[in-house]
Design a protein around this motif. Structure first.
Motif, PDB file in Angstrom:
ATOM      1  N   TYR A 138     -29.315  88.853 -88.001  1.00 15.36           N
ATOM      2  CA  TYR A 138     -28.315  88.488 -87.459  1.00 15.36           C
ATOM      3  C   TYR A 138     -29.056  88.061 -86.454  1.00 15.36           C
ATOM      4  O   TYR A 138     -29.649  88.412 -85.789  1.00 15.36           O
ATOM      5  CB  TYR A 138     -27.345  89.758 -87.765  1.00 15.36           C
ATOM      6  N   GLY A 139     -27.270  88.132 -85.326  1.00 20.77           N
ATOM      7  CA  GLY A 139     -27.849  87.764 -83.824  1.00 20.77           C
ATOM      8  C   GLY A 139     -26.175  86.902 -83.546  1.00 20.77           C
ATOM      9  O   GLY A 139     -25.592  86.248 -83.823  1.00 20.77           O
ATOM     10  N   LYS A 140     -26.343  87.184 -82.470  1.00 17.66           N
ATOM     11  CA  LYS A 140     -25.074  87.245 -81.736  1.00 17.66           C
ATOM     12  C   LYS A 140     -24.337  85.761 -81.671  1.00 17.66           C
ATOM     13  O   LYS A 140     -23.783  85.628 -80.902  1.00 17.66           O
ATOM     14  CB  LYS A 140     -24.375  87.390 -80.620  1.00 17.66           C
ATOM     15  N   LYS A 141     -26.059  85.025 -81.051  1.00 11.12           N
ATOM     16  CA  LYS A 141     -26.209  84.461 -80.809  1.00 11.12           C
ATOM     17  C   LYS A 141     -26.780  82.526 -81.656  1.00 11.12           C
ATOM     18  O   LYS A 141     -26.801  81.959 -81.536  1.00 11.12           O
ATOM     19  CB  LYS A 141     -27.536  83.977 -79.171  1.00 11.12           C
ATOM     20  N   SER A 142     -27.818  83.883 -82.265  1.00 12.79           N
ATOM     21  CA  SER A 142     -28.731  82.565 -83.614  1.00 12.79           C
ATOM     22  C   SER A 142     -27.945  82.026 -85.123  1.00 12.79           C
ATOM     23  O   SER A 142     -28.623  81.406 -85.906  1.00 12.79           O
ATOM     24  CB  SER A 142     -30.037  83.182 -83.429  1.00 12.79           C
ATOM     25  N   VAL A 143     -26.905  83.628 -85.325  1.00 14.52           N
ATOM     26  CA  VAL A 143     -26.247  83.568 -86.613  1.00 14.52           C
ATOM     27  C   VAL A 143     -25.023  83.503 -86.692  1.00 14.52           C
ATOM     28  O   VAL A 143     -24.037  83.450 -86.098  1.00 14.52           O
ATOM     29  CB  VAL A 143     -26.821  84.682 -87.256  1.00 14.52           C
ATOM     30  N   ASP A 144     -24.663  81.847 -86.486  1.00 14.03           N
ATOM     31  CA  ASP A 144     -23.367  80.913 -86.284  1.00 14.03           C
ATOM     32  C   ASP A 144     -22.119  81.556 -87.482  1.00 14.03           C
ATOM     33  O   ASP A 144     -20.540  82.128 -87.110  1.00 14.03           O
ATOM     34  CB  ASP A 144     -23.116  79.667 -87.021  1.00 14.03           C
TER      35      ASP A 144
END
Length: 533
Positions: free
Chosen positions: A434-440
């Motif tokens: 997951y990732g607030k910036k890296s997973v769209d």
């Protein structure tokens, strides 16, 4: 700063305190619509009805599957496989003069021109360890100290890599010994069950009422508690044995030691020169390869034939897709050079969407891949890629290939996908990165039923490797019906029309799961705004 192309006004919020779901066949759940069923599928049927109502006809679209290979003769794929129209199969001539001989259904960068395929490979940690250990583990104190003084930061990296590599070796040796002990304990009993059951297809009642008198069989019966029901119910015992004992024997052989951690495999000079970063034309036309289970499953999620009353159906929603197989991923970590060349090949031969269901924690030649990303973007191609399966925040723990170069976005037409489940109360798959910036966005990625090698075989598999093609298929559905949109348009549409859920809002850019019905609605709206036909 990263620019987010999201029209928040068109996003849909569906939050369930304790969501109720309608029963949907487990093989088809990822096609469900959340508003009708409570299940966050991609809403295929409603999208197709909308397109029919609006008299939108599908154009053929080519999707490149950069993976382990695709079984192009599978009953549920062969009609939707890409064929190079200018290449004459098997004549040993580069008929279309694209640099690749007999690339009929795609290409393999994991083989020799003589047709020898390469399947096992090392991890990137093994490759880095071998390169650095020649400098810092020479067992000559003077040489080591001189090298350390020359590049202390690299030595720190070596210490980290050495610890990781040798720990992996130790774990692999332990697992090999455990696997051998397990095989010794159950092999005799399993083989005896094969003889006792013969051609009988196993059921839960048969196993429940089975009363063996042989002690070896009694000692081996526990394997049915380890297996999932779909791995043995309805199958003959010899099928179960082949699968189970096959895996046990491979583990006992120590696959990781012979492939992933094998320092002798690092220099893959029987295929190409891995140190020649500019080399483009190597490999062969066997885009199936020796082990295509992963790629075949991925291809089916995108483009399994619709309407043939067998198997599964792709999220593209029809038979307007052509799957181009580009064999890129071995049993081990993909090489950056192969990834870059696979992108160039697919783009140059007509693919409009590339699916990349792979990744790794290290990428020493990331520049090669970033340059290929930019090339695809400049050519108007959309890349859809998996976020990875380590349950990590990839804003912090980078998962390669990444669309960020020194903190800046490389391409505006790359979409990174996390995996969601059919349970609206536990929407993020536990394994998904997951990732607030890296997973769209998120897409269905748990218990996904699709094609599997064996001509008429199908399996349930889990992973962001499954979520990525689910989304790539949706992208192909939209783009094939609205071909005048750009790759960036398609990416933005999919992001703008997700079904939002609070569980995903802090772990992805959009906070939602892709929905093809809402995506085609948005595409129709854009066509009307731009007065496109």
């Amino acid at each position: 700063m990263r620019k987010l192309f999201i029209a928040l006004g068109f996003a849909f919020t569906l939050g369930f305190a304790q969501a109720q779901t309608t029963e949907v066949p487990k093989e088809k759940w990822y096609h469900a619509g959340v508003e009708q069923t409570g299940i966050y599928g991609v809403n295929t049927d409603q999208a197709l009805q909308f397109l029919k109502d609006n008299k939108r006809k599908a154009n053929t679209i080519v999707v490149g599957v950069l993976d382990s290979g695709v079984e192009n003769f599978h009953e549920d794929l062969k009609a939707n496989m890409w064929s190079n129209p200018k290449e004459i199969p098997g004549n040993g001539i580069d008929d279309d003069k694209n640099g690749y001989i007999d690339d009929v259904h795609g290409w393999s960068f994991l083989g020799t021109a003589k047709g020898i395929n390469y399947n096992d490979d090392t991890t990137e940690v093994t490759r880095i360890y071998k390169a650095l250990s020649s400098k810092y583990a020479t067992f000559d104190q003077k040489k080591d100290q001189a090298a350390i003084a020359k590049n202390p930061s690299e030595y720190v990296e070596f210490q980290k890599i050495q610890k990781e590599y040798l720990s992996a070796v130790g774990k692999a040796k332990y697992n090999q010994q455990v696997a051998q002990s397990k095989l010794n304990a159950i092999e005799g009993g399993v083989n005896k069950m094969v003889l006792e059951f013969g051609d009988t297809k196993l059921t839960k009642d048969i196993l429940k009422n089975y009363q063996p008198t042989d002690s070896q069989i009694l000692e081996a019966l526990w394997i049915f508690g380890e297996l999932k029901e779909d791995q043995w119910v309805g199958k003959m015992m010899k099928e179960v044995s082949n699968t189970y004992l096959g895996a046990a024997r491979r583990a006992a052989k120590g696959d990781a030691l012979s492939s992933h951690l094998n320092l002798d495999l690092v220099d893959r000079k029987d295929v190409d020169n891995p140190n020649d970063k500019k080399e483009r034309f190597y490999g062969n036309g066997d885009s199936n390869g020796p082990e295509s289970s992963h790629g075949t499953h991925v291809a089916g999620i995108i483009g399994a034939v619709r309407g043939n009353n067998i198997g599964s159906e792709g999220t593209v929603g029809g038979n307007n897709v052509k799957i181009m197989s580009v064999r890129t991923v071995p049993n081990g970590d993909e090489r950056d050079k192969d990834v870059a060349n696979a992108i160039y090949y697919a783009v140059d031969n007509g693919a409009k969407i590339l699916n990349m269901s792979f990744g790794k924690p290290y990428s020493p030649d990331a520049d090669l891949v970033w340059d290929a990303f930019k090339y695809a973007s400049d050519k108007g191609v959309l890349i859809v890629k998996a976020a990875g399966n380590s349950n990590e925040d990839i804003d912090v723990h980078v998962h390669y290939p990444t669309n960020f170069r020194n903190g800046n976005i490389v391409s505006k037409s790359v979409l990174t996908v996390g995996a969601s489940t059919k349970d609206p109360n536990a929407l993020k798959a536990r394994f998904s990165n997951y990732g607030k910036k890296s997973v769209d966005v998120f897409g269905p990625g748990q218990e996904i039923y699709a094609t599997y090698p064996g001509v008429d075989q199908y399996r349930f598999l889990n992973g962001t490797s499954m979520a990525s093609p689910a989304v790539a298929g949706v992208a192909a559905l939209v783009w094939s019906h609205y071909p005048k949109l750009t790759a960036e348009d398609i990416r933005n549409i999919l992001m703008e029309t997700v079904n939002k859920n609070d569980q995903l809002k802090d772990i992805s850019v959009t906070g939602g799961v892709v929905d093809s019905y809402k995506a085609v609605q948005k595409a129709e709206e854009i066509y009307k705004q731009r007065k496109l036909k």
